[in-house]
Design a protein around this motif. Structure first.
Motif, PDB file in Angstrom:
ATOM      1  N   GLU A   1     -21.202  22.162  40.019  1.00 32.89           N
ATOM      2  CA  GLU A   1     -20.352  23.434  40.506  1.00 32.89           C
ATOM      3  C   GLU A   1     -18.832  23.639  39.782  1.00 32.89           C
ATOM      4  N   GLY A   2     -18.235  22.169  39.712  1.00 33.98           N
ATOM      5  CA  GLY A   2     -17.175  22.103  38.993  1.00 33.98           C
ATOM      6  C   GLY A   2     -17.214  22.207  37.378  1.00 33.98           C
ATOM      7  N   LEU A   3     -18.409  21.900  37.022  1.00 37.51           N
ATOM      8  CA  LEU A   3     -18.591  22.131  35.431  1.00 37.51           C
ATOM      9  C   LEU A   3     -18.719  23.553  35.198  1.00 37.51           C
ATOM     10  N   ILE A   4     -19.369  24.399  36.150  1.00 36.20           N
ATOM     11  CA  ILE A   4     -19.472  25.588  35.959  1.00 36.20           C
ATOM     12  C   ILE A   4     -18.109  26.425  35.940  1.00 36.20           C
ATOM     13  N   THR A   5     -17.163  26.242  36.686  1.00 35.35           N
ATOM     14  CA  THR A   5     -16.038  26.512  36.782  1.00 35.35           C
ATOM     15  C   THR A   5     -15.167  26.243  35.717  1.00 35.35           C
TER      16      THR A   5
ATOM     17  N   ILE B   1     -10.810  19.425  52.508  1.00 35.87           N
ATOM     18  CA  ILE B   1     -10.952  19.058  51.172  1.00 35.87           C
ATOM     19  C   ILE B   1     -11.588  20.054  50.312  1.00 35.87           C
ATOM     20  N   PHE B   2     -12.422  20.809  50.981  1.00 34.25           N
ATOM     21  CA  PHE B   2     -12.818  22.120  50.166  1.00 34.25           C
ATOM     22  C   PHE B   2     -11.774  23.017  49.858  1.00 34.25           C
ATOM     23  N   ALA B   3     -10.957  23.483  50.816  1.00 33.39           N
ATOM     24  CA  ALA B   3      -9.783  24.374  50.318  1.00 33.39           C
ATOM     25  C   ALA B   3      -8.896  23.903  49.381  1.00 33.39           C
ATOM     26  N   ARG B   4      -8.696  22.432  49.407  1.00 33.30           N
ATOM     27  CA  ARG B   4      -7.707  22.299  48.365  1.00 33.30           C
ATOM     28  C   ARG B   4      -8.393  22.330  47.229  1.00 33.30           C
ATOM     29  N   ALA B   5      -9.723  21.903  46.907  1.00 27.27           N
ATOM     30  CA  ALA B   5     -10.327  22.109  45.851  1.00 27.27           C
ATOM     31  C   ALA B   5     -10.684  23.378  45.031  1.00 27.27           C
ATOM     32  N   ASN B   6     -10.917  24.532  46.209  1.00 30.08           N
ATOM     33  CA  ASN B   6     -11.013  25.892  45.952  1.00 30.08           C
ATOM     34  C   ASN B   6      -9.718  26.409  45.593  1.00 30.08           C
TER      35      ASN B   6
ATOM     36  N   PHE C   1     -10.771  15.244  41.413  1.00 29.32           N
ATOM     37  CA  PHE C   1     -11.508  15.696  42.639  1.00 29.32           C
ATOM     38  C   PHE C   1     -13.128  15.585  42.323  1.00 29.32           C
ATOM     39  N   LEU C   2     -13.728  16.126  41.200  1.00 31.06           N
ATOM     40  CA  LEU C   2     -15.043  16.154  41.020  1.00 31.06           C
ATOM     41  C   LEU C   2     -15.573  14.565  40.949  1.00 31.06           C
ATOM     42  N   GLU C   3     -14.720  13.819  40.363  1.00 32.27           N
ATOM     43  CA  GLU C   3     -15.139  12.230  40.434  1.00 32.27           C
ATOM     44  C   GLU C   3     -15.370  11.575  41.767  1.00 32.27           C
ATOM     45  N   GLN C   4     -14.452  12.262  42.531  1.00 32.75           N
ATOM     46  CA  GLN C   4     -14.605  11.590  44.188  1.00 32.75           C
ATOM     47  C   GLN C   4     -15.502  12.205  44.850  1.00 32.75           C
ATOM     48  N   HIS C   5     -15.910  13.515  44.292  1.00 36.14           N
ATOM     49  CA  HIS C   5     -16.951  14.260  45.227  1.00 36.14           C
ATOM     50  C   HIS C   5     -18.238  14.644  44.147  1.00 36.14           C
ATOM     51  N   PRO C   6     -19.004  13.741  44.034  1.00 37.85           N
ATOM     52  CA  PRO C   6     -20.053  13.892  42.732  1.00 37.85           C
ATOM     53  C   PRO C   6     -21.264  14.923  42.948  1.00 37.85           C
ATOM     54  N   ASP C   7     -21.110  15.354  44.510  1.00 41.06           N
ATOM     55  CA  ASP C   7     -22.283  16.278  44.738  1.00 41.06           C
ATOM     56  C   ASP C   7     -21.562  17.873  44.219  1.00 41.06           C
TER      57      ASP C   7
END
Length: 472
Positions: free
Chosen positions: A328-332, A293-298, A318-324
């Motif tokens: 980091e996603g907003l920074i990106t 999952i992390f690989a796909r997101a990255n 992806f971010l909605e499915q993984h709130p934690d």
């Protein structure tokens, strides 16, 4: 015979004044009447359990007699660990660190006691009494004569674990543990190297992140090839594949944050599919799925950072499915928008409630407390990333002409950076404010001046105290 003179006298006076009998008191305290008689007469030592029950029946708070118990029962030569250890554990439980220190000062006169001190520290650590345990580990470090002692290495590691999230003490503990990272048991080395990698990641020192992540990957691979995972005595905290995958993930991240996206992609490929790992339990299999999952997101993240806006909706999903991962996603998203001159207002709107939660309006108790003087240096989770986000978000708002909003964001980032003792983040925030000072309100300028004064006062105190800012 161990003397209990003062406690004995108070106990005897209490029984007389209350007009109760020895048998009645013994029954209430759940102490054998013969034992109680022996305690009062001075012919029997008193255990900490008996002392606690007697204290309760006498109507005093827990630990009321502990100062006397140290002075009268433990400090005389000949005190045995069978009696010492229960008392030390109770002191830890009741946070009677003063009594712990008194006992330690006595014990350290005899270096043969180091083994007992270390074993007791391990018990405290396992119970979660970490502040008490740290006092004992520090005593072991102070008195251990062999630099190659595993006990010494483990004491440094435990202190690192205890203070890992502490702004001031954490990095010092990391540096002290560093030379001992291969002198602890192999399973512990895995966690030690991962912790070092994480410590440098927080400090944005990507060369060191790559260095320790590579060490972790190499060590893990050696262990795997030796089939150490078949040894029932090899019991790391996590599955071996977890450490291997984490190492590759951090190496990929180190390249990503340095803008070397193609190298980063190669390392993402490294952990994207680890199904070739043998000897996996259910936890190990779950780690592999999580890494996928992390690989796909990255991979998506790298595309966005390269300027590919078409993948933003997929990333938001992806971010909605993984709130934690939202901060980091907003920074990106915001960094990429600033770098490639586009806007991500839809994403900002989608996560506006989370952004406001990150802000806390300066009312958070941790944020408003003085650093360095209140011993409250532990940063809540994600605070460092909050500071980074609001720096980027300030620049994003400046691009949109929302100057007062941008100033508010940069002041918040500055406030968090000050609390975190992050000189790099703080310097960036101050520079950005000065560039846009003309758009700040009078109140915002006053707040900035107040923060600058705090920077100076903090720097002055830390210099006099021998610390100084952490270079995060």
């Amino acid at each position: 015979m161990i003397s209990t003179t003062t406690i004995r006298a108070e106990l005897e006076d209490h029984i007389k004044q209350r007009g109760t009998t020895l048998h009645q008191f013994a029954e209430l305290a759940e102490v054998n009447v013969g034992t109680l008689s022996g305690i009062i007469s001075g012919n029997r030592p008193i255990s900490v359990g008996q002392l606690d029950r007697i204290t309760t029946v006498m109507g005093f708070p827990e630990g009321h007699f502990y100062d006397l118990y140290v002075n009268e029962c433990l400090i005389p030569p000949g005190a045995h660990w069978r009696r010492l250890r229960p008392f030390l554990l109770r002191c830890a439980e009741l946070e009677r660190y003063d009594c712990l220190k008194q006992v330690l000062n006595c014990l350290l006169e005899d270096l043969k006691q180091i083994g007992g001190i270390y074993d007791t520290a391990e018990m405290m650590f396992s119970e979660g009494w970490k502040q008490a345990a740290s006092l004992l580990y520090e005593s072991v470090i102070e008195c251990e004569r062999s630099n190659h002692s595993e006990r010494l290495a483990m004491s440094y590691f435990r202190l690192y674990q205890i203070f890992q999230n502490d702004v001031i003490k954490g990095f010092k503990a990391a540096m002290q543990f560093l030379p001992y990272r291969y002198r602890v048991p192999e399973a512990i080395s895995l966690d030690g190297l991962l912790m070092l990698t994480e410590t440098y990641a927080v400090r944005l020192d990507w060369a060191e992140v790559e260095n320790y992540a590579c060490e972790l990957r190499t060590l893990t691979r050696v262990m795997y090839d030796k089939k150490i995972w078949k040894d029932p005595e090899f019991t790391p905290v996590k599955s071996l594949v977890y450490y291997y995958g984490k190492a590759a993930l951090y190496i990929a991240g180190a390249y990503e944050y340095r803008g070397r996206y193609e190298e980063s992609r190669k390392w993402i490929d490294e952990y994207a599919d680890l199904s070739w790992f043998e000897g996996l339990d259910e936890a190990g299999k779950a780690e592999i799925e999580q890494l996928k999952i992390f690989a796909r997101a990255n991979f998506i993240c790298l595309d966005i950072k390269s300027g590919n806006r078409s993948r933003i909706p997929e990333y938001i999903e992806f971010l909605e499915q993984h709130p934690d991962e939202i901060v980091e996603g907003l920074i990106t998203l915001v960094e990429s928008a600033n770098r490639h001159h586009f806007f991500v207002d839809d994403a900002i709107t989608r996560f506006s409630s989370q952004i406001e939660k990150y802000r806390f309006s300066g009312k958070d108790r941790w944020l408003s407390s003085r650093m360095s003087t209140d011993n409250n240096t532990k940063a809540p989770p994600y605070y460092f990333r909050y500071s980074v986000f609001f720096q980027d978000y300030a620049l994003y708002n400046f691009r949109k002409g929302l100057f007062r909003e941008g100033i508010k964001d940069i002041l918040y980032s500055m406030r968090v950076s000050l609390k975190l003792s992050s000189k790099d983040l703080l310097t960036n925030s101050m520079a950005i404010f000065e560039l846009y000072r003309q758009y700040a309100s009078e109140a915002q300028c006053k707040e900035y001046s107040k923060l600058c004064r705090e920077v100076w006062e903090n720097e002055k105190e830390n210099i006099l105290g021998g610390f100084g800012f952490a270079y995060v």
